[in-house]
Design an enzyme around this catalytic site. Structure first.
Site, PDB file in Angstrom:
ATOM      1  N   GLY A 102     -11.731  18.279  50.715  1.00  0.00           N
ATOM      2  CA  GLY A 102     -11.936  18.499  52.151  1.00  0.00           C
ATOM      3  C   GLY A 102     -12.001  19.977  52.484  1.00  0.00           C
ATOM      4  O   GLY A 102     -12.226  20.822  51.608  1.00  0.00           O
ATOM      5  N   THR A 125     -13.231  13.573  51.551  1.00  0.00           N
ATOM      6  CA  THR A 125     -12.103  13.420  52.481  1.00  0.00           C
ATOM      7  C   THR A 125     -12.361  12.220  53.379  1.00  0.00           C
ATOM      8  O   THR A 125     -13.512  11.968  53.753  1.00  0.00           O
ATOM      9  CB  THR A 125     -11.913  14.676  53.365  1.00  0.00           C
ATOM     10  OG1 THR A 125     -10.994  14.347  54.427  1.00  0.00           O
ATOM     11  CG2 THR A 125     -13.190  15.175  54.004  1.00  0.00           C
ATOM     12  N   ASP A 127     -11.503  12.155  56.365  1.00  0.00           N
ATOM     13  CA  ASP A 127     -11.481  12.626  57.757  1.00  0.00           C
ATOM     14  C   ASP A 127     -12.852  12.769  58.429  1.00  0.00           C
ATOM     15  O   ASP A 127     -12.941  12.809  59.649  1.00  0.00           O
ATOM     16  CB  ASP A 127     -10.765  13.983  57.844  1.00  0.00           C
ATOM     17  CG  ASP A 127      -9.307  13.885  57.409  1.00  0.00           C
ATOM     18  OD1 ASP A 127      -8.758  12.774  57.426  1.00  0.00           O
ATOM     19  OD2 ASP A 127      -8.721  14.938  57.060  1.00  0.00           O
ATOM     20  N   ARG A 162      -0.061  -8.367  74.688  1.00  0.00           N
ATOM     21  CA  ARG A 162       0.468  -7.004  74.587  1.00  0.00           C
ATOM     22  C   ARG A 162      -0.645  -5.962  74.567  1.00  0.00           C
ATOM     23  O   ARG A 162      -1.800  -6.271  74.280  1.00  0.00           O
ATOM     24  CB  ARG A 162       1.196  -6.857  73.234  1.00  0.00           C
ATOM     25  CG  ARG A 162       2.588  -7.343  73.264  1.00  0.00           C
ATOM     26  CD  ARG A 162       3.183  -7.239  71.872  1.00  0.00           C
ATOM     27  NE  ARG A 162       4.553  -7.716  71.896  1.00  0.00           N
ATOM     28  CZ  ARG A 162       5.196  -8.222  70.861  1.00  0.00           C
ATOM     29  NH1 ARG A 162       4.595  -8.328  69.695  1.00  0.00           N
ATOM     30  NH2 ARG A 162       6.445  -8.620  70.981  1.00  0.00           N
TER      31      ARG A 162
HETATM   32  O1  F6P Z   1      -7.095  14.929  54.916  1.00  0.00           O
HETATM   33  C1  F6P Z   1      -6.805  13.598  54.653  1.00  0.00           C
HETATM   34  C2  F6P Z   1      -5.496  13.193  55.306  1.00  0.00           C
HETATM   35  O2  F6P Z   1      -5.233  11.850  54.978  1.00  0.00           O
HETATM   36  C3  F6P Z   1      -5.422  13.411  56.809  1.00  0.00           C
HETATM   37  O3  F6P Z   1      -6.081  12.401  57.529  1.00  0.00           O
HETATM   38  C4  F6P Z   1      -3.931  13.450  57.028  1.00  0.00           C
HETATM   39  O4  F6P Z   1      -3.612  14.168  58.188  1.00  0.00           O
HETATM   40  C5  F6P Z   1      -3.467  14.191  55.795  1.00  0.00           C
HETATM   41  O5  F6P Z   1      -4.446  13.990  54.802  1.00  0.00           O
HETATM   42  C6  F6P Z   1      -2.135  13.763  55.255  1.00  0.00           C
HETATM   43  O6  F6P Z   1      -1.844  14.631  54.209  1.00  0.00           O
HETATM   44  P1  F6P Z   1      -0.702  14.461  53.124  1.00  0.00           P
HETATM   45  O7  F6P Z   1      -1.234  13.574  52.055  1.00  0.00           O
HETATM   46  O8  F6P Z   1      -0.476  15.841  52.617  1.00  0.00           O
HETATM   47  O9  F6P Z   1       0.473  13.866  53.823  1.00  0.00           O
END
Ligand code: F6P
Length: 320
Positions: A102, A125, A127, A162
């Site tokens: 990423g 990634t 994201d 809910r």
């Molecule tokens: O970048 C991928 C991701 O899963 C994000 O969506 C999330 O905020 C982060 O990594 C979590 O990171 P870690 O694995 O370091 O807790």
């Protein structure tokens, strides 16, 4: 180039294995030697580097995670660690490096490029926050995992009448929330790109109930500037609705990659090695409009993110 390395770095993403497989097998096809580097930049610094052949990546295309392991390397951010990483490329006589990861991982690749390493960066990634590619490797799988969770939650939300807040990952990017929210029929989608108006959220929920909806789903991205449990308390206080929170967390990072993620991973992995073979480096490769898109890696990381407002509007229209 005849001898290259490949590493996965940062948060793992489904499809990373398909990408490593494509790199290894394209390398073999072009008579190159491909070396797998374990645990991202940590493994490069430590010299955890081993040659991989086509059989070493057999039976991996369908697996989530990464066979190379991954890490968010602290050492690589220090001058000593970084210099050792560059030196290790020379020690192992690696002429090129494919980095699958990423934002942070690809920024590391830019630093390596500036230090004279021939790198190619690939978007790995969940994201979907790398604008040089319409989609990133792992995003589609994560969306489908979130969607399946939304569908399950919808059943119980309806049964109990809910409102459920489902929190998804994505860092500062709301794409997982938007794609899973629209396809999951969410009443409300909250993303970091659009400021949250609590009065508006509460008004929408009450209007929904008054229109005859027994339950509501709010999909909220983790990057939104309000904690999900606080949001729960505020909505309960202001509307009297029965609200529950489900934070999906790491289940979104695992699982067998979808066909779309495997295809993207295979295409960009193959292209990366073809470019290095021709002596081209310093690029980030993605797919845009269905075509392979090759950008200067430094410029690629500075591209502006697409606007999400139209998709948020779509979600709102369809939630009537
Ligand atoms: O970048 C991928 C991701 O899963 C994000 O969506 C999330 O905020 C982060 O990594 C979590 O990171 P870690 O694995 O370091 O807790």
């Amino acid at each position: 180039m005849k001898k290259i390395g490949v590493l996965t770095s940062g948060g793992d993403a489904p499809g990373m294995n398909a990408c490593v497989r494509a790199v290894v097998r394209t390398g073999a096809y072009l008579d190159m030697e491909v070396f797998g580097i374990e645990r991202g930049y940590d493994g490069l610094i430590a010299g955890d580097i081993e040659q991989l052949g086509p059989r070493d990546v057999s039976d991996t295309i369908q697996r989530g995670g990464t066979i190379l392991k991954t890490a968010r390397s602290e050492a690589f951010l220090t001058k000593e660690g970084f210099d050792r990483a560059v030196a290790m490329m020379k020690n192992f006589k690696l002429e090129g490096l494919v980095v699958i990861g990423g934002n942070g991982s690809l920024s590391g690749a830019v630093d390596l490029k500036k230090a004279g390493v021939h790198v190619i960066g690939l978007p790995g990634t969940i994201d979907n926050d790398l604008p040089f590619s319409d989609f990133t490797i792992g995003f589609d799988t994560a969306v489908n995992t979130a969607l399946s969770a939304i569908s399950n939650v919808r059943d119980t939300s309806q049964a109990h009448e809910r409102t459920t807040i489902i929190e998804v990952m994505g860092r500062e990017c709301g794409d997982i929330a938007i794609y899973a929210g629209i396809t999951g029929g969410a009443e409300i989608i909250l993303v970091p790109e659009v400021p949250v108006d609590l009065d508006d959220v509460c008004r929408q929920l009450i209007e929904s109930r008054n229109k005859g909806k027994g339950s509501s789903i709010i999909v909220k991205a983790e990057g939104v500037d309000i904690d999900s449990n606080i949001l729960d308390e505020e909505i309960t206080k202001r509307t009297g609705l029965d609200v529950k929170v489900a934070i999906l967390g790491y289940i979104q990072r695992g699982g067998s990659p979808t066909a779309q993620d495997r295809l993207l991973a295979s295409i960009v992995g193959n292209e990366a090695v073809k470019l290095l073979h021709k002596g081209v480096s310093g690029k980030a490769i993605g797919m845009q409009g269905g075509q392979i898109a090759v950008h200067d890696i430094e410029k690629a990381l500075k591209l502006k993110k697409r606007s999400v407002e139209d998709l948020i509007d779509l979600a709102r229209t369809l939630a009537m």
